[in-house]
Design an enzyme around this catalytic site. Structure first.
Site, PDB file in Angstrom:
ATOM      1  N   HIS A 160      -8.078  -8.388  -0.656  1.00 55.81           N
ATOM      2  CA  HIS A 160      -7.620  -8.883   0.640  1.00 55.81           C
ATOM      3  C   HIS A 160      -8.685  -9.856   1.145  1.00 55.81           C
ATOM      4  CE1 HIS A 160      -4.874  -5.535   0.477  1.00 55.81           C
ATOM      5  NE2 HIS A 160      -4.458  -5.678   1.713  1.00 55.81           N
ATOM      6  N   HIS A 212       0.871  -1.180   0.000  1.00 54.69           N
ATOM      7  CA  HIS A 212       0.000   0.000   0.000  1.00 54.69           C
ATOM      8  C   HIS A 212       0.905   1.226   0.000  1.00 54.69           C
ATOM      9  CE1 HIS A 212      -3.513  -2.524   1.148  1.00 54.69           C
ATOM     10  NE2 HIS A 212      -2.557  -3.266   1.691  1.00 54.69           N
ATOM     11  N   ASP A 259       2.520  -2.713   4.552  1.00 57.76           N
ATOM     12  CA  ASP A 259       2.650  -1.309   4.983  1.00 57.76           C
ATOM     13  C   ASP A 259       3.991  -1.154   5.702  1.00 57.76           C
ATOM     14  OD1 ASP A 259      -0.233  -0.330   4.427  1.00 57.76           O
ATOM     15  OD2 ASP A 259      -0.487  -2.190   5.556  1.00 57.76           O
ATOM     16  N   GLU A 274      -7.160 -12.531   5.947  1.00 56.64           N
ATOM     17  CA  GLU A 274      -6.143 -11.921   6.820  1.00 56.64           C
ATOM     18  C   GLU A 274      -6.713 -12.019   8.239  1.00 56.64           C
ATOM     19  OE1 GLU A 274      -5.711  -7.655   6.341  1.00 56.64           O
ATOM     20  OE2 GLU A 274      -3.771  -7.602   7.357  1.00 56.64           O
TER      21      GLU A 274
HETATM   22  N1  ADE Z   1      -4.897  -1.259   4.184  1.00 60.36           N
HETATM   23  C1  ADE Z   1      -3.577  -1.078   4.371  1.00 60.36           C
HETATM   24  N2  ADE Z   1      -3.026  -2.186   4.872  1.00 60.36           N
HETATM   25  C2  ADE Z   1      -4.014  -3.109   5.003  1.00 60.36           C
HETATM   26  C3  ADE Z   1      -4.068  -4.453   5.443  1.00 60.36           C
HETATM   27  N3  ADE Z   1      -2.996  -5.109   5.893  1.00 60.36           N
HETATM   28  N4  ADE Z   1      -5.271  -5.059   5.454  1.00 60.36           N
HETATM   29  C4  ADE Z   1      -6.350  -4.415   5.033  1.00 60.36           C
HETATM   30  N5  ADE Z   1      -6.351  -3.165   4.600  1.00 60.36           N
HETATM   31  C5  ADE Z   1      -5.195  -2.511   4.568  1.00 60.36           C
HETATM   32 ZN    ZN Z   2      -2.578  -5.158   2.468  1.00 65.26          ZN
END
Ligand code: ADE
Ligand code: ZN
Length: 335
Positions: free
Chosen positions: A193, A15, A275, A196
Protein backbone atom coordinates in the site's frame (compact mmCIF):
# COMPACT_ATOMS: atom_id res chain seq x y z
CA UNK A 1 -23.73 -0.48 -20.93
CA UNK A 2 -21.63 -3.62 -20.93
CA UNK A 3 -22.87 -6.48 -18.75
CA UNK A 4 -20.61 -5.98 -15.71
CA UNK A 5 -21.42 -9.32 -14.17
CA UNK A 6 -20.59 -11.24 -17.35
CA UNK A 7 -17.27 -9.43 -17.72
CA UNK A 8 -14.47 -11.60 -16.26
CA UNK A 9 -12.71 -9.74 -13.46
CA UNK A 10 -9.82 -10.29 -11.06
CA UNK A 11 -9.97 -8.96 -7.48
CA UNK A 12 -6.43 -7.89 -6.55
CA UNK A 13 -6.97 -5.64 -3.54
CA UNK A 14 -9.11 -7.24 -0.90
CA UNK A 15 -8.38 -7.70 2.80
CA UNK A 16 -10.11 -10.88 3.94
CA UNK A 17 -10.65 -9.36 7.39
CA UNK A 18 -12.36 -6.46 5.62
CA UNK A 19 -15.07 -8.83 4.33
CA UNK A 20 -16.34 -9.51 7.86
CA UNK A 21 -19.99 -8.45 7.61
CA UNK A 22 -21.60 -7.39 10.92
CA UNK A 23 -23.95 -10.41 10.79
CA UNK A 24 -21.01 -12.81 10.75
CA UNK A 25 -19.16 -10.68 13.31
CA UNK A 26 -22.03 -11.17 15.77
CA UNK A 27 -22.41 -14.89 14.92
CA UNK A 28 -18.70 -15.50 15.54
CA UNK A 29 -18.75 -13.38 18.71
CA UNK A 30 -21.54 -15.62 20.07
CA UNK A 31 -19.79 -18.82 18.92
CA UNK A 32 -16.48 -17.78 20.52
CA UNK A 33 -17.78 -15.92 23.59
CA UNK A 34 -16.24 -12.59 22.52
CA UNK A 35 -17.67 -9.24 23.65
CA UNK A 36 -17.96 -6.64 20.88
CA UNK A 37 -17.84 -2.86 21.36
CA UNK A 38 -21.30 -2.60 19.68
CA UNK A 39 -24.64 -3.63 21.27
CA UNK A 40 -26.07 -4.99 17.99
CA UNK A 41 -25.64 -5.27 14.22
CA UNK A 42 -27.35 -1.95 13.49
CA UNK A 43 -25.05 -0.15 15.95
CA UNK A 44 -22.01 -1.71 14.28
CA UNK A 45 -23.13 -0.54 10.84
CA UNK A 46 -23.92 2.92 12.21
CA UNK A 47 -20.36 3.15 13.52
CA UNK A 48 -18.97 2.76 9.99
CA UNK A 49 -18.47 6.48 9.44
CA UNK A 50 -14.78 7.29 9.15
CA UNK A 51 -12.72 10.47 9.24
CA UNK A 52 -9.56 8.90 7.85
CA UNK A 53 -7.68 5.60 7.52
CA UNK A 54 -6.85 5.34 11.24
CA UNK A 55 -10.45 5.78 12.40
CA UNK A 56 -11.38 2.86 10.12
CA UNK A 57 -8.46 0.68 11.23
CA UNK A 58 -9.48 1.06 14.89
CA UNK A 59 -12.90 -0.46 14.12
CA UNK A 60 -11.48 -3.04 11.68
CA UNK A 61 -9.02 -4.40 14.27
CA UNK A 62 -11.81 -4.49 16.91
CA UNK A 63 -13.95 -6.57 14.52
CA UNK A 64 -11.05 -9.02 14.03
CA UNK A 65 -11.29 -10.01 17.72
CA UNK A 66 -14.05 -12.53 16.87
CA UNK A 67 -11.73 -14.53 14.57
CA UNK A 68 -10.18 -17.22 16.74
CA UNK A 69 -10.50 -20.71 15.25
CA UNK A 70 -9.39 -22.10 11.92
CA UNK A 71 -13.08 -22.63 11.09
CA UNK A 72 -13.75 -18.89 11.60
CA UNK A 73 -11.19 -18.03 8.93
CA UNK A 74 -12.61 -20.70 6.63
CA UNK A 75 -16.18 -19.38 7.12
CA UNK A 76 -15.08 -15.79 6.51
CA UNK A 77 -13.22 -16.72 3.32
CA UNK A 78 -16.03 -18.98 2.10
CA UNK A 79 -18.63 -16.20 2.56
CA UNK A 80 -16.43 -13.75 0.65
CA UNK A 81 -15.95 -16.15 -2.25
CA UNK A 82 -19.72 -16.64 -2.61
CA UNK A 83 -20.06 -12.87 -3.00
CA UNK A 84 -17.18 -12.76 -5.46
CA UNK A 85 -18.86 -15.45 -7.52
CA UNK A 86 -22.12 -13.44 -7.57
CA UNK A 87 -20.14 -10.49 -8.99
CA UNK A 88 -18.55 -12.56 -11.78
CA UNK A 89 -15.07 -12.52 -10.23
CA UNK A 90 -12.89 -15.29 -11.73
CA UNK A 91 -9.64 -14.83 -9.85
CA UNK A 92 -8.79 -13.38 -6.42
CA UNK A 93 -5.50 -12.35 -4.85
CA UNK A 94 -6.42 -11.83 -1.22
CA UNK A 95 -4.58 -10.13 1.62
CA UNK A 96 -4.56 -11.28 5.21
CA UNK A 97 -2.98 -9.66 8.28
CA UNK A 98 -1.51 -12.50 10.38
CA UNK A 99 -0.06 -10.21 13.06
CA UNK A 100 -3.58 -9.01 13.95
CA UNK A 101 -4.32 -12.61 14.92
CA UNK A 102 -1.03 -14.02 16.19
CA UNK A 103 -0.67 -11.02 18.56
CA UNK A 104 -3.98 -12.19 20.15
CA UNK A 105 -2.65 -15.72 20.57
CA UNK A 106 -4.23 -17.26 17.46
CA UNK A 107 -1.74 -19.69 15.88
CA UNK A 108 -0.44 -18.70 12.44
CA UNK A 109 -1.36 -22.22 11.25
CA UNK A 110 -5.03 -21.77 12.26
CA UNK A 111 -5.27 -18.58 10.18
CA UNK A 112 -3.59 -19.95 7.06
CA UNK A 113 -5.17 -23.41 7.20
CA UNK A 114 -8.69 -21.97 7.47
CA UNK A 115 -8.18 -19.53 4.60
CA UNK A 116 -6.47 -22.08 2.35
CA UNK A 117 -9.19 -24.66 2.98
CA UNK A 118 -11.86 -22.24 1.73
CA UNK A 119 -9.74 -21.08 -1.23
CA UNK A 120 -9.22 -24.71 -2.28
CA UNK A 121 -12.97 -25.40 -2.03
CA UNK A 122 -13.72 -22.36 -4.19
CA UNK A 123 -11.26 -23.45 -6.86
CA UNK A 124 -13.06 -26.80 -7.06
CA UNK A 125 -16.70 -25.71 -6.49
CA UNK A 126 -16.87 -22.19 -7.95
CA UNK A 127 -14.03 -22.22 -10.49
CA UNK A 128 -12.45 -19.20 -8.77
CA UNK A 129 -8.65 -19.31 -8.75
CA UNK A 130 -6.70 -17.57 -6.01
CA UNK A 131 -3.40 -16.41 -4.55
CA UNK A 132 -2.76 -15.55 -0.90
CA UNK A 133 -0.69 -12.49 0.08
CA UNK A 134 0.53 -11.90 3.64
CA UNK A 135 0.54 -8.24 4.69
CA UNK A 136 2.89 -6.88 7.33
CA UNK A 137 1.36 -4.27 9.64
CA UNK A 138 3.46 -1.17 9.03
CA UNK A 139 2.57 0.44 12.40
CA UNK A 140 4.48 -2.43 14.06
CA UNK A 141 8.25 -2.86 14.00
CA UNK A 142 10.35 -4.25 11.14
CA UNK A 143 11.60 -6.88 13.62
CA UNK A 144 8.02 -8.08 14.16
CA UNK A 145 7.54 -8.20 10.38
CA UNK A 146 10.74 -10.24 9.98
CA UNK A 147 9.58 -12.72 12.65
CA UNK A 148 6.25 -13.05 10.82
CA UNK A 149 8.08 -13.67 7.54
CA UNK A 150 10.17 -16.39 9.20
CA UNK A 151 7.00 -18.09 10.46
CA UNK A 152 5.50 -17.83 6.96
CA UNK A 153 8.41 -19.70 5.38
CA UNK A 154 6.85 -22.99 6.51
CA UNK A 155 3.75 -22.04 4.43
CA UNK A 156 5.71 -21.10 1.33
CA UNK A 157 3.47 -23.23 -0.92
CA UNK A 158 0.29 -21.52 0.35
CA UNK A 159 1.46 -17.90 0.36
CA UNK A 160 2.60 -16.38 -2.94
CA UNK A 161 3.56 -12.91 -1.79
CA UNK A 162 3.94 -10.27 0.87
CA UNK A 163 2.44 -6.80 1.16
CA UNK A 164 2.39 -3.84 3.50
CA UNK A 165 -0.74 -2.33 5.03
CA UNK A 166 -2.20 -0.52 8.07
CA UNK A 167 -1.45 3.10 9.12
CA UNK A 168 0.49 4.65 6.25
CA UNK A 169 1.38 8.16 7.45
CA UNK A 170 4.65 8.12 9.40
CA UNK A 171 5.43 4.52 8.37
CA UNK A 172 7.31 4.79 5.06
CA UNK A 173 8.16 1.71 3.00
CA UNK A 174 11.86 2.30 3.80
CA UNK A 175 11.15 0.97 7.32
CA UNK A 176 10.70 -2.49 5.75
CA UNK A 177 13.53 -2.62 3.17
CA UNK A 178 15.33 -5.51 4.86
CA UNK A 179 12.15 -7.57 5.35
CA UNK A 180 11.21 -7.17 1.69
CA UNK A 181 14.79 -8.00 0.59
CA UNK A 182 14.48 -11.25 2.53
CA UNK A 183 10.98 -11.97 1.18
CA UNK A 184 12.16 -11.55 -2.42
CA UNK A 185 15.20 -13.73 -1.74
CA UNK A 186 12.80 -16.41 -0.49
CA UNK A 187 10.84 -16.17 -3.75
CA UNK A 188 7.79 -14.17 -2.64
CA UNK A 189 6.27 -11.60 -4.97
CA UNK A 190 5.89 -8.18 -3.36
CA UNK A 191 3.24 -5.47 -3.25
CA UNK A 192 2.66 -2.52 -0.89
CA UNK A 193 0.00 0.00 0.00
CA UNK A 194 1.41 3.40 -0.91
CA UNK A 195 -0.01 6.77 -1.87
CA UNK A 196 -3.38 6.18 -0.18
CA UNK A 197 -2.89 8.67 2.66
CA UNK A 198 0.88 8.82 2.35
CA UNK A 199 2.73 11.12 -0.08
CA UNK A 200 3.92 10.24 -3.60
CA UNK A 201 7.43 9.77 -2.14
CA UNK A 202 6.13 6.59 -0.45
CA UNK A 203 5.21 5.20 -3.89
CA UNK A 204 8.76 5.92 -5.08
CA UNK A 205 10.15 4.15 -1.99
CA UNK A 206 7.88 1.15 -2.55
CA UNK A 207 9.23 0.85 -6.11
CA UNK A 208 12.90 1.63 -5.47
CA UNK A 209 13.43 0.07 -2.03
CA UNK A 210 10.82 -2.68 -1.78
CA UNK A 211 10.87 -3.45 -5.54
CA UNK A 212 7.12 -4.05 -5.50
CA UNK A 213 5.39 -5.44 -8.57
CA UNK A 214 2.13 -3.65 -7.74
CA UNK A 215 1.19 -0.57 -5.77
CA UNK A 216 -2.02 -0.75 -3.73
CA UNK A 217 -4.05 2.48 -4.07
CA UNK A 218 -1.34 4.79 -5.45
CA UNK A 219 -3.91 7.52 -6.16
CA UNK A 220 -1.70 10.26 -4.70
CA UNK A 221 0.81 9.67 -7.54
CA UNK A 222 -1.15 12.37 -9.37
CA UNK A 223 0.52 15.00 -7.18
CA UNK A 224 3.88 14.19 -8.80
CA UNK A 225 3.95 14.47 -12.64
CA UNK A 226 7.41 12.85 -12.91
CA UNK A 227 6.15 9.86 -10.95
CA UNK A 228 3.06 9.60 -13.16
CA UNK A 229 5.34 9.56 -16.21
CA UNK A 230 7.37 6.73 -14.68
CA UNK A 231 4.27 4.71 -13.69
CA UNK A 232 2.87 5.08 -17.21
CA UNK A 233 6.18 4.17 -18.88
CA UNK A 234 6.62 1.07 -16.70
CA UNK A 235 2.89 0.25 -16.62
CA UNK A 236 3.14 -0.28 -12.87
CA UNK A 237 -0.17 -1.76 -11.68
CA UNK A 238 -2.16 0.47 -9.32
CA UNK A 239 -4.99 -1.32 -7.50
CA UNK A 240 -7.51 1.47 -6.95
CA UNK A 241 -10.45 1.14 -4.52
CA UNK A 242 -12.96 3.93 -5.21
CA UNK A 243 -15.57 3.26 -2.48
CA UNK A 244 -12.76 2.92 0.06
CA UNK A 245 -11.26 6.23 -1.05
CA UNK A 246 -14.58 7.99 -0.48
CA UNK A 247 -15.27 6.30 2.89
CA UNK A 248 -11.76 7.14 4.17
CA UNK A 249 -11.95 10.68 2.76
CA UNK A 250 -9.04 10.28 0.39
CA UNK A 251 -11.44 11.89 -2.13
CA UNK A 252 -14.57 13.91 -1.23
CA UNK A 253 -17.12 12.03 -3.42
CA UNK A 254 -17.14 9.34 -6.09
CA UNK A 255 -17.76 12.02 -8.72
CA UNK A 256 -14.42 13.60 -7.69
CA UNK A 257 -12.51 10.34 -7.95
CA UNK A 258 -9.46 10.57 -10.27
CA UNK A 259 -9.92 7.06 -11.74
CA UNK A 260 -11.07 8.30 -15.14
CA UNK A 261 -8.19 10.78 -15.31
CA UNK A 262 -5.79 7.99 -14.36
CA UNK A 263 -7.12 5.83 -17.21
CA UNK A 264 -6.85 8.74 -19.65
CA UNK A 265 -3.24 9.36 -18.57
CA UNK A 266 -2.45 5.75 -19.54
CA UNK A 267 -1.84 4.50 -16.01
CA UNK A 268 -2.32 0.77 -15.46
CA UNK A 269 -5.23 1.05 -13.03
CA UNK A 270 -7.78 -1.55 -12.04
CA UNK A 271 -10.72 -1.34 -9.62
CA UNK A 272 -11.01 -3.34 -6.40
CA UNK A 273 -12.87 -3.32 -3.13
CA UNK A 274 -10.36 -3.14 -0.21
CA UNK A 275 -12.63 -3.76 2.83
CA UNK A 276 -16.08 -4.19 1.29
CA UNK A 277 -17.97 -5.05 4.50
CA UNK A 278 -16.99 -1.63 5.84
CA UNK A 279 -17.03 0.49 2.67
CA UNK A 280 -20.44 -0.31 1.20
CA UNK A 281 -19.77 -2.79 -1.56
CA UNK A 282 -17.83 -5.54 -3.28
CA UNK A 283 -16.20 -5.44 -6.70
CA UNK A 284 -19.43 -5.30 -8.72
CA UNK A 285 -20.68 -2.30 -6.74
CA UNK A 286 -17.30 -0.55 -6.91
CA UNK A 287 -17.31 -0.86 -10.70
CA UNK A 288 -20.97 0.01 -11.23
CA UNK A 289 -20.99 3.01 -8.88
CA UNK A 290 -17.71 4.38 -10.21
CA UNK A 291 -18.68 3.90 -13.86
CA UNK A 292 -21.92 5.75 -13.21
CA UNK A 293 -20.42 8.59 -11.12
CA UNK A 294 -17.59 9.21 -13.61
CA UNK A 295 -19.47 8.39 -16.81
CA UNK A 296 -16.95 5.74 -17.82
CA UNK A 297 -17.33 4.40 -21.35
CA UNK A 298 -17.71 0.68 -22.04
CA UNK A 299 -14.17 0.77 -23.47
CA UNK A 300 -12.86 2.16 -20.20
CA UNK A 301 -14.74 -0.44 -18.14
CA UNK A 302 -13.36 -3.23 -20.33
CA UNK A 303 -9.87 -1.75 -19.97
CA UNK A 304 -10.23 -1.94 -16.18
CA UNK A 305 -11.16 -5.64 -16.47
CA UNK A 306 -8.22 -6.31 -18.81
CA UNK A 307 -5.87 -4.48 -16.45
CA UNK A 308 -7.05 -6.59 -13.52
CA UNK A 309 -5.76 -9.75 -15.24
CA UNK A 310 -2.66 -8.08 -16.72
CA UNK A 311 -1.71 -7.01 -13.19
CA UNK A 312 -2.39 -10.38 -11.57
CA UNK A 313 0.14 -13.01 -10.58
CA UNK A 314 -1.53 -15.61 -12.81
CA UNK A 315 0.64 -17.62 -15.19
CA UNK A 316 0.59 -16.09 -18.72
CA UNK A 317 -1.50 -18.92 -20.17
CA UNK A 318 -4.25 -18.47 -17.54
CA UNK A 319 -4.11 -14.70 -17.83
CA UNK A 320 -4.44 -14.89 -21.60
CA UNK A 321 -7.43 -17.19 -21.41
CA UNK A 322 -9.28 -14.63 -19.23
CA UNK A 323 -8.27 -11.84 -21.62
CA UNK A 324 -9.63 -13.87 -24.54
CA UNK A 325 -12.88 -14.36 -22.67
CA UNK A 326 -13.14 -10.62 -22.04
CA UNK A 327 -12.88 -10.02 -25.79
CA UNK A 328 -15.66 -12.60 -26.36
CA UNK A 329 -17.93 -10.71 -23.93
CA UNK A 330 -17.10 -7.45 -25.71
CA UNK A 331 -17.90 -9.03 -29.08
CA UNK A 332 -21.34 -10.09 -27.78
CA UNK A 333 -22.15 -6.40 -27.19
CA UNK A 334 -24.09 -4.64 -24.41
CA UNK A 335 -25.92 -6.95 -21.98
N1 ADE B 1 -5.87 -2.59 6.08
C1 ADE B 1 -7.12 -2.87 5.67
N2 ADE B 1 -7.55 -1.95 4.80
C2 ADE B 1 -6.54 -1.06 4.64
C3 ADE B 1 -6.36 0.10 3.85
N3 ADE B 1 -7.32 0.59 3.05
N4 ADE B 1 -5.20 0.77 3.96
C4 ADE B 1 -4.25 0.31 4.77
N5 ADE B 1 -4.36 -0.77 5.52
C5 ADE B 1 -5.48 -1.47 5.45
ZN1 ZN C 1 -6.06 -2.08 1.26
Amino acid sequence: MIDLRALPKAELHLHLEGTLEPEMMFDLAARNGVRLPFPDIAAARNAYVFDNLQSFLDIYYAGCSVLLQSQDFADLTHAYLQRARADGVRHVEVFFDPQTHTDRGVPFAAVVDGIVHALDDARRDLGITSRLILCFLRHLSPEAAMATLETALAYRSDIVGVGLDSSEAGHPPSKFTEVFDRARAEGFVTVAHAGEEGPPAYIVEALDLLHVQRVDHGVRCLEDPALVERLVADQVPLTVCPLSNVMLRVVPTLADHPLRRMLELGLNVSVHSDDPAYFGGYLGKNLAATASALGLSDDQIVQLARNSFRSSFLAPVERDSHLTEIEAVVARGPG
